[in-house]
Scaffold this active site. Structure first.
Site, PDB file in Angstrom:
ATOM      1  N   GLU A 169      -2.714   9.344 -12.348  1.00  0.00           N
ATOM      2  CA  GLU A 169      -3.712   9.467 -11.284  1.00  0.00           C
ATOM      3  C   GLU A 169      -3.196  10.385 -10.179  1.00  0.00           C
ATOM      4  O   GLU A 169      -2.017  10.335  -9.829  1.00  0.00           O
ATOM      5  CB  GLU A 169      -3.983   8.057 -10.739  1.00  0.00           C
ATOM      6  CG  GLU A 169      -5.014   7.968  -9.652  1.00  0.00           C
ATOM      7  CD  GLU A 169      -5.314   6.501  -9.304  1.00  0.00           C
ATOM      8  OE1 GLU A 169      -5.146   5.609 -10.166  1.00  0.00           O
ATOM      9  OE2 GLU A 169      -5.699   6.226  -8.152  1.00  0.00           O
TER      10      GLU A 169
ATOM     11  N   GLY B 221       0.801  -1.226   0.000  1.00  0.00           N
ATOM     12  CA  GLY B 221       0.000   0.000   0.000  1.00  0.00           C
ATOM     13  C   GLY B 221       0.825   1.264   0.000  1.00  0.00           C
ATOM     14  O   GLY B 221       0.272   2.360   0.008  1.00  0.00           O
TER      15      GLY B 221
ATOM     16  N   ASP C 266     -15.023   6.959  -4.537  1.00  0.00           N
ATOM     17  CA  ASP C 266     -14.616   6.162  -3.381  1.00  0.00           C
ATOM     18  C   ASP C 266     -15.866   5.828  -2.577  1.00  0.00           C
ATOM     19  O   ASP C 266     -16.674   6.714  -2.288  1.00  0.00           O
ATOM     20  CB  ASP C 266     -13.612   6.945  -2.532  1.00  0.00           C
ATOM     21  CG  ASP C 266     -13.049   6.108  -1.402  1.00  0.00           C
ATOM     22  OD1 ASP C 266     -11.870   5.736  -1.475  1.00  0.00           O
ATOM     23  OD2 ASP C 266     -13.786   5.813  -0.439  1.00  0.00           O
TER      24      ASP C 266
ATOM     25  N   LYS D 257      -1.076  -0.967 -12.742  1.00  0.00           N
ATOM     26  CA  LYS D 257      -0.835   0.397 -12.260  1.00  0.00           C
ATOM     27  C   LYS D 257       0.456   0.445 -11.469  1.00  0.00           C
ATOM     28  O   LYS D 257       0.708  -0.432 -10.635  1.00  0.00           O
ATOM     29  CB  LYS D 257      -2.008   0.888 -11.411  1.00  0.00           C
ATOM     30  CG  LYS D 257      -2.001   2.388 -11.210  1.00  0.00           C
ATOM     31  CD  LYS D 257      -3.356   2.905 -10.737  1.00  0.00           C
ATOM     32  CE  LYS D 257      -3.494   2.781  -9.238  1.00  0.00           C
ATOM     33  NZ  LYS D 257      -4.808   3.242  -8.753  1.00  0.00           N
TER      34      LYS D 257
ATOM     35  N   GLU E  72     -10.057   9.534  -5.446  1.00  0.00           N
ATOM     36  CA  GLU E  72     -10.089   8.787  -4.187  1.00  0.00           C
ATOM     37  C   GLU E  72     -10.033   9.702  -2.967  1.00  0.00           C
ATOM     38  O   GLU E  72     -10.420   9.305  -1.882  1.00  0.00           O
ATOM     39  CB  GLU E  72      -8.961   7.747  -4.129  1.00  0.00           C
ATOM     40  CG  GLU E  72      -7.582   8.313  -3.937  1.00  0.00           C
ATOM     41  CD  GLU E  72      -6.494   7.233  -3.974  1.00  0.00           C
ATOM     42  OE1 GLU E  72      -6.439   6.496  -4.976  1.00  0.00           O
ATOM     43  OE2 GLU E  72      -5.720   7.128  -3.016  1.00  0.00           O
TER      44      GLU E  72
ATOM     45  N   ASP F 166       0.323   6.429 -10.990  1.00  0.00           N
ATOM     46  CA  ASP F 166      -0.362   7.038  -9.847  1.00  0.00           C
ATOM     47  C   ASP F 166       0.649   7.777  -8.980  1.00  0.00           C
ATOM     48  O   ASP F 166       1.540   7.162  -8.405  1.00  0.00           O
ATOM     49  CB  ASP F 166      -1.060   5.932  -9.039  1.00  0.00           C
ATOM     50  CG  ASP F 166      -1.915   6.472  -7.904  1.00  0.00           C
ATOM     51  OD1 ASP F 166      -1.899   7.692  -7.667  1.00  0.00           O
ATOM     52  OD2 ASP F 166      -2.599   5.659  -7.252  1.00  0.00           O
TER      53      ASP F 166
ATOM     54  N   LYS G  69       2.991   2.877  -9.042  1.00  0.00           N
ATOM     55  CA  LYS G  69       3.108   4.076  -8.206  1.00  0.00           C
ATOM     56  C   LYS G  69       4.345   4.860  -8.612  1.00  0.00           C
ATOM     57  O   LYS G  69       5.426   4.261  -8.773  1.00  0.00           O
ATOM     58  CB  LYS G  69       3.213   3.676  -6.733  1.00  0.00           C
ATOM     59  CG  LYS G  69       1.972   2.983  -6.203  1.00  0.00           C
ATOM     60  CD  LYS G  69       0.847   3.971  -5.978  1.00  0.00           C
ATOM     61  CE  LYS G  69      -0.402   3.251  -5.439  1.00  0.00           C
ATOM     62  NZ  LYS G  69      -1.510   4.173  -5.174  1.00  0.00           N
TER      63      LYS G  69
ATOM     64  N   HIS H  22     -12.077   3.814  -6.957  1.00  0.00           N
ATOM     65  CA  HIS H  22     -10.917   3.564  -6.111  1.00  0.00           C
ATOM     66  C   HIS H  22     -11.190   2.311  -5.288  1.00  0.00           C
ATOM     67  O   HIS H  22     -12.228   2.186  -4.663  1.00  0.00           O
ATOM     68  CB  HIS H  22     -10.712   4.751  -5.168  1.00  0.00           C
ATOM     69  CG  HIS H  22      -9.668   4.506  -4.122  1.00  0.00           C
ATOM     70  ND1 HIS H  22      -9.897   4.670  -2.771  1.00  0.00           N
ATOM     71  CD2 HIS H  22      -8.391   4.100  -4.242  1.00  0.00           C
ATOM     72  CE1 HIS H  22      -8.790   4.395  -2.106  1.00  0.00           C
ATOM     73  NE2 HIS H  22      -7.871   4.040  -2.957  1.00  0.00           N
TER      74      HIS H  22
ATOM     75  N   TYR I 298      -3.106  -0.402   6.679  1.00  0.00           N
ATOM     76  CA  TYR I 298      -4.483  -0.429   6.172  1.00  0.00           C
ATOM     77  C   TYR I 298      -5.453  -0.777   7.296  1.00  0.00           C
ATOM     78  O   TYR I 298      -5.325  -1.814   7.943  1.00  0.00           O
ATOM     79  CB  TYR I 298      -4.601  -1.432   5.013  1.00  0.00           C
ATOM     80  CG  TYR I 298      -4.239  -0.822   3.663  1.00  0.00           C
ATOM     81  CD1 TYR I 298      -3.460   0.323   3.584  1.00  0.00           C
ATOM     82  CD2 TYR I 298      -4.697  -1.390   2.476  1.00  0.00           C
ATOM     83  CE1 TYR I 298      -3.148   0.886   2.356  1.00  0.00           C
ATOM     84  CE2 TYR I 298      -4.381  -0.834   1.246  1.00  0.00           C
ATOM     85  CZ  TYR I 298      -3.601   0.308   1.189  1.00  0.00           C
ATOM     86  OH  TYR I 298      -3.294   0.867  -0.022  1.00  0.00           O
TER      87      TYR I 298
END
Lengths: 386, 386
Positions: free
Chosen positions: B276, B24, B328, B220, B305, B250, B222, B355, B34
Site C-alpha cells: 500500500e 498510528g 477515503d 496489515k 487514502e 503499507d 507498516k 481507508h 489522531y
C-alpha cells in the site's frame, strides 16, 4: 556570508479589489481579487535586513494560507539562517514532511502555498545578505550547491542528483555571454492584459491597440466560457495583430477532455501557438490525450500554474502531455522545487514559460526564468516568448 | 422529506494525543495525534436534528482546516436543506468551484478536506431526517437521484452520467439478498492495530496473538523505514499467523519508484497480498510502473487514502496503476465524490477497500462500502478483505 538567527516571522493578508474592474477574470475565476499572503522574516543580525516572501491568492481563502504559514512558523523561528541554507534540502524536507502537517497536503494546496511563501522569504533574505538579486545568486552558485537545495524525493526515476549536476555543468559553456545578453536585452515576454474574459469588446480592442503601439508581439486571450464569444474575440484579436504575431489561448481548466479537443478544433483557424490549461490541472493523462489530438492542428498544450508539485510536472513530461511548461514561483515550493522542475524540463527538452499573471508573480518569476536561460536551458529557441 | 434552513455551522478542533503511545505511527507519520475538524450543522426546523461531519487530521494543522471550513460557511448558511440536496451536484460544484477559494485547491488539500467535513455533515443531516442510516439512504435512492449528486466534471472521458446510471441499474438484481447478507453478517474487515511502526516487537507479538484469538484473519504491517526491521517484523507476523492467513504491507509513501520495487522484491518471501502507498500519492505513472514490476511476484498495489480527488483515481484506473482502490470518506469530497469513484472502480472491475485508520473513519466508511456491495460492486470476490 549568511548570518543571523530568525527572530520574527510575520504574515499579512493583502487584498486588492481587482474584481471590481474584471481584471484577471477567466472562465473559472470570474471575480478574482488579486491578493497575497505576505511573509516577512527578521533576524537578530545587525544588518537589519528582512526577507520578504509571498504566495499569490485570489481573495477569499488568503486567511487560510496565513493560518498555514503560522502553523509552519515553529520550523523557522530561532533557526540560524546559515544552518537553513547550509542544508536547504533538509530544511525543505522538514517543512514539507512535518509528520502531522503533511496529512493536510502533502506538498499541495494551502500548506504548499504557505511553504512557498516562507521559503521565498528565506531566499530573498539570503540574496540580500549576499548583496545580489536572486537570479544572480543562483547564476553564481556552483552546481553542487545548487542541487543541494533540491529534494529529489519522488523524482529519481527521472532525474538523479548526478544527472542534475551534469546538466548544470554542461550549461556552463556560454554562461557569461548569456548573462550579458540578459542584462542588455532582458527576457522576452507576452501580454495577457488585453483580453481578460470579463472585458467588453471595446476595452479589448482599445487595450490591444495600445499594446501593439507599445511593441508587444505576443498576445494571450482567455477562452472557454462560450464558444461563440471565443470565436468573436479571437477573430477580433487575430485581425488586429495580423497573421505574423503570436496568439495564445487560455481556458483555465474549463473543459473535460473530449470537450477540449472539440472546442479547440473550432478555434484552430485563429492559429494559436498553444492552448493553456485545457482541463483539470491534475489530469496528466487527459493533457496527454489532448496534446496528441491537437498536435496535427499545430496547437501545443501549455500548463503548470496550478500543477501543485514536482511529481505532477515529472509525469506531464513523462507522458508527453505538454509542449510548454509553466512553472509558478509560489505554488511550487519556492526556488528549491522550481530548480528541480527547470532541470527536468531541460532533460526532456521542453521550454519553460512561467506563470506570471498575479500579484508579485512577474517580480518573482523573472529571477527563475533568467536563471533558467543563463544556467539551465541556455536557449530562447522554441520558447513561447520567442 | 428534507426540510429546514441551515441556521448555524460550528466547527471544532478535536485532538487526541495518540503519539504518546506510538499508535498510528508509520514510515512518514512518526508522531501522529489522531484528530479531526468536526462540523455541526443546525437548522431552524422543529425536529432539533443536527448534522455531524468530520475530516480526519493528524494534529498540527487541524486549525488550518477549521479556518477553511469557516471560509466555506457562507455557502451553507441560510440555505434550505431541500434546495441543497435537491441540486446536490450544483451545491458540490458551488463549494469546490468558488471563484476565489478554488485557487488554494482546487479540490485538494486543506480546502477539499474542509469541503468533505461540511458535506459529510449535510449527508448526516439528510439521513437523520429520513430516519435511516446513511448506507440505507443511499441503497434506497433511485439511480437517477444518486447520479444527480455527482459532479462529472473532468471524468466524462471515463464515466458519463448515462453509464453511471446503467451500472446502478444493472446492480439492482440481487440487491435485497445482499442487503440481508450485510444485515446478518456485516462486511469483512482486516486489522492494522497490531503492527504500527512505532510498536516494539513485544507489543506487536502480544497484539497479534490477541487478534488471532479474536478471530482476525487479515493483518496489515507498516513497513518502509528500515529494511532489516521490516524483514524481522514481517517474518514475526507471518510466522504467527501462518501461511493461509492474509498479510498486507503499507509503506505510507516512503519510497521512490525504483526503491519501491527493490524493497518489495526483498519482502516478497512473506507473501503480501498488497503493498500500500509505495510512493507519492500523486505519482500515477510511478504506481503503474511499480504495479507492472511487482505483478510477477504476486504482489498487488493498493492506494488511495491520500489521493486527493476523483481525477487522480480516474487516472490510476486508466493507467492500470492499482489492484485495490482505497477510498477515503473525508479526503475525497464526501459521499458525492466517493460515489463517482465507486462507479469508476466498478467500470474497471477493481475492488474497493476503504481507508479506515483514523478518528471516525471506520464509522464513516462502513456506510460507503456497504452501499458499494449492495448497489454497485455486488461482489465480495477479489475484495482484499476477503
Amino acid at each position: 556570508m549568511v548570518h543571523g538567527r530568525v527572530s520574527r516571522l510575520s504574515v499579512h493578508d493583502v487584498r486588492f479589489p481587482t474584481s471590481l474592474g474584471g481584471h484577471g477574470s477567466d472562465a473559472m475565476h470570474t471575480d478574482p481579487d488579486y491578493s497575497a499572503a505576505y511573509v516577512v522574516l527578521e533576524t537578530d543580525a545587525e544588518d537589519g535586513l528582512k526577507g520578504y516572501g509571498i504566495t499569490f491568492t485570489l481573495g477569499r481563502g488568503t486567511e487560510v494560507v496565513v493560518c498555514a504559514v503560522n502553523a509552519l512558523a515553529p520550523h523557522v523561528l530561532n533557526k540560524d539562517l546559515g544552518d537553513i541554507v547550509g542544508d536547504f534540502r533538509g530544511f525543505y524536507r522538514q517543512l514539507t514532511s512535518d509528520g502531522q502537517l503533511r496529512w493536510i497536503g502533502p506538498e499541495k494546496g494551502v500548506v504548499h502555498l504557505a511553504t512557498a511563501a516562507v521559503l521565498n522569504a528565506v531566499w530573498d533574505l539570503w540574496a540580500k545578505q549576499e548583496g545580489k538579486p536572486l537570479w544572480k545568486l543562483l547564476v553564481d552558485m556552483d552546481p553542487r550547491t545548487l542541487v543541494s537545495c533540491i529534494d529529489f524525493r519522488y523524482i529519481t526515476d527521472v532525474l538523479t542528483e548526478e544527472e542534475a549536476c551534469e546538466i548544470l555543468q554542461q550549461s556552463q559553456v556560454g554562461k557569461k555571454e548569456r548573462e550579458e545578453q540578459m542584462l542588455a536585452h532582458g527576457y522576452p515576454a507576452y501580454t495577457t492584459s488585453c483580453a481578460w474574459l470579463g472585458y467588453p469588446d471595446a476595452t479589448l480592442k482599445q487595450l490591444c491597440s495600445e499594446a501593439l503601439k507599445d511593441g508587444w508581439t505576443r498576445f494571450k486571450v482567455k477562452v472557454g466560457a462560450d464558444l461563440q464569444d471565443d470565436i468573436r474575440r479571437c477573430r477580433l484579436v487575430r485581425n488586429m495583430i495580423g497573421p505574423e504575431k503570436t496568439l495564445m489561448m487560455d481556458a483555465n481548466q474549463r473543459w473535460d477532455v473530449p470537450e477540449a479537443v472539440e472546442w479547440m478544433t473550432k478555434l484552430a483557424e485563429f492559429k494559436p501557438l498553444w492552448i493553456e490549461e485545457p482541463t483539470s490541472p491534475d489530469d496528466i493523462l487527459g493533457h496527454a490525450a489532448i496534446s496528441k489530438a491537437l498536435a496535427p492542428l499545430g496547437i501545443g498544450v501549455a500548463t503548470g500554474e496550478q500543477c501543485h508539485n514536482r511529481v505532477i510536472f515529472k509525469q506531464l513530461l513523462q507522458a508527453k502531455a505538454l509542449k510548454f511548461l509553466q512553472i509558478d514561483s509560489c505554488r511550487l515550493g519556492s526556488v528549491n522545487e522550481n530548480l528541480s522542475v527547470l532541470l527536468m524540463a531541460k532533460k526532456f527538452e521542453i521550454p519553460v514559460c512561467p506563470h506570471a499573471g498575479g500579484v508579485g508573480l512577474c517580480e518573482l518569476v523573472q529571477h527563475l526564468i533568467i536563471f533558467d536561460f543563463i544556467s539551465v536551458s541556455a536557449s530562447l529557441q522554441d520558447s513561447p516568448s520567442n
